[in-house]
Design an enzyme around this catalytic site. Sequence first.
Site, PDB file in Angstrom:
ATOM      1  CG  PHE A 151      -1.952   1.134   1.119  1.00  0.00           C
ATOM      2  CD1 PHE A 151      -3.205   0.894   0.564  1.00  0.00           C
ATOM      3  CD2 PHE A 151      -1.648   2.428   1.527  1.00  0.00           C
ATOM      4  CE1 PHE A 151      -4.145   1.931   0.432  1.00  0.00           C
ATOM      5  CE2 PHE A 151      -2.573   3.467   1.390  1.00  0.00           C
ATOM      6  CZ  PHE A 151      -3.826   3.207   0.856  1.00  0.00           C
ATOM      7  CG  ASP A 236       5.710   3.848   1.471  1.00  0.00           C
ATOM      8  OD1 ASP A 236       5.777   4.580   2.469  1.00  0.00           O
ATOM      9  OD2 ASP A 236       4.642   3.641   0.852  1.00  0.00           O
ATOM     10  CE  LYS A 266       0.137   6.213   7.045  1.00  0.00           C
ATOM     11  NZ  LYS A 266      -1.310   6.252   7.064  1.00  0.00           N
TER      12      LYS A 266
HETATM   13  C1  LIG Z   1       3.065   2.744   3.688  1.00  0.00           C
HETATM   14  C2  LIG Z   1       2.158   3.833   3.191  1.00  0.00           C
HETATM   15  N1  LIG Z   1       2.516   4.540   2.113  1.00  0.00           N
HETATM   16  C3  LIG Z   1       1.750   5.529   1.636  1.00  0.00           C
HETATM   17  C4  LIG Z   1       0.549   5.841   2.226  1.00  0.00           C
HETATM   18  C5  LIG Z   1      -0.298   6.932   1.670  1.00  0.00           C
HETATM   19  O1  LIG Z   1      -0.330   8.036   2.530  1.00  0.00           O
HETATM   20  P1  LIG Z   1      -1.500   9.100   2.412  1.00  0.00           P
HETATM   21  O2  LIG Z   1      -2.741   8.459   2.898  1.00  0.00           O
HETATM   22  O3  LIG Z   1      -1.038  10.252   3.273  1.00  0.00           O
HETATM   23  O4  LIG Z   1      -1.604   9.504   0.991  1.00  0.00           O
HETATM   24  C6  LIG Z   1       0.123   5.130   3.351  1.00  0.00           C
HETATM   25  C7  LIG Z   1      -1.161   5.433   3.986  1.00  0.00           C
HETATM   26  O5  LIG Z   1      -1.697   4.689   4.772  1.00  0.00           O
HETATM   27  C8  LIG Z   1       0.959   4.090   3.842  1.00  0.00           C
HETATM   28  O6  LIG Z   1       0.599   3.381   4.915  1.00  0.00           O
END
Ligand SMILES: Cc1ncc(COP(=O)(O)O)c(C=O)c1O
Length: 470
Positions: A151, A236, A266
């Site tokens: 994700f 990520d 986050k």
């Molecule tokens: C590992 C990871 N990458 C990217 C994202 C995307 O972040 P955003 O919701 O701020 O766009 C999330 C969101 O939960 C995430 O957990």
Amino acid sequence: MPLDINAILAETRGRNFELFEDHVNPVFVKVLRTLGFNRSWVRGEGPYLWDEAGTRYLDFLTNWGVFNFGRRHPAIRGALQQVLDSDFPGWVGFDAPPLAAALARELVKRMPPGLDTVYFSNSGTEAIEAAIKFARAYTGRPCTAHLAKAFHGLTMGALSLNGEASFRRGFEPMLPGSSEVKLGDLSGLEARLARGDVAAFVVEPIQGKGVNIASNEYLLGAQDLCRKYGTLMICDEVQSGMGRSGRFLASQWIENLRPDIICLSKALSGGYIPVGATITRRAVYDSVYDTMHRAIVHASTFGMGNMAMAAGLASLSVLDDENLAERANELGARFRNGIEAMVPRFEFLKGVRQRGLMIAIEFGQPESISLRAAWSMVNKMDENLFAQAIVLPLLDDHHILTQVAGHAMPIVKILPPLNISDADVDWFLEALEDVMVKLHKFPGPAWEVLKKLGSHALTAKRREGRAATI
Ligand SMILES: Cc1ncc(COP(=O)(O)O)c(C=O)c1O
């Protein structure tokens, strides 16, 4: 007359779900009502939320990992207050914002060697979009590789790297050349990279969905393959970063892991102001911003706002001042020991996956015949249902917010703030024990609630002709 936010909150209290249904997302309200998450929150402080009856809840959902420092942290509020009270101008546009430069300097100090340049955005998904574009620009290649169950966000580029078909459905086609590979399968990754067209391999060192922890061997092997075939490795760390894993970055648990790009978001927001950061090597950055003509070829109107940059600076200093990465390790061990001690006593409880305060509690098929019948009954109704059998009583009976770890996984995930007390951990452990005791009585009241929820899911499935995920 000045706007009275408190009056608006008072006027909408209790009616917020109807209003949201009318003007925002009625399907989500239906989900909240079905699960009993339709509570009226009136206050948040530290790791706690209070509803309108004055009941205190422990927030282990933390908006999917935003509140590493809890709510209303005084140091973060203080920094933001200073920005609000100052007349220093932000978003001049043709400017080099000093708070952005200062936050970039602080982030770089905490990065692996060589990652010296930062691009700021406003969310996790934008941090990933930037990383994809940077990797394409640097390598001149079109494709990406990502993991099953990954994700990375829900804008088109990040969505193309999503390892869950239900998120992508209806939005195809994805970015051309985005390929899924399996966590742990280095030969599959090599087969894909060897075609020579992959700009980036994007990986969460600890996957948010299900808390799957990539092994050191896998990540180091993937790094070697990326180098061999000229692919950039993007880590990520949107969820696993900012101390959550017990180190500043989860990738820093592995000596010699040197990703080309790291994405953060986050918790960098301090729980107040959205911010994303894509951190890379100067050479990668220079391949994007290569002439004066293209000096802002990737940018965003609201990037590098003073409030977001102050929130980021304050978050980093709270993380250091309160030694919270270390505290995440201590607390994580307390959770792990407590949960593992319960495993021999409860047939449904299979184990725990944990690093720092990224924690997944795994459930599975029990041994005894009557509990097996219960297990197959709920799984037949809906493959997402069993984990709800834990999440719902944790909320209703014990006032703890948790989450199901992902689609069709009998796994409950918790992402507590990093500054909770030992007593908060014990609150959770006692609650989990009580839920387990009740679920191991079949038939029994715990199963009646589930049956009701399950029949709801079945009706929804029939109506929609596809899997309803609740
Ligand atoms: C590992 C990871 N990458 C990217 C994202 C995307 O972040 P955003 O919701 O701020 O766009 C999330 C969101 O939960 C995430 O957990």
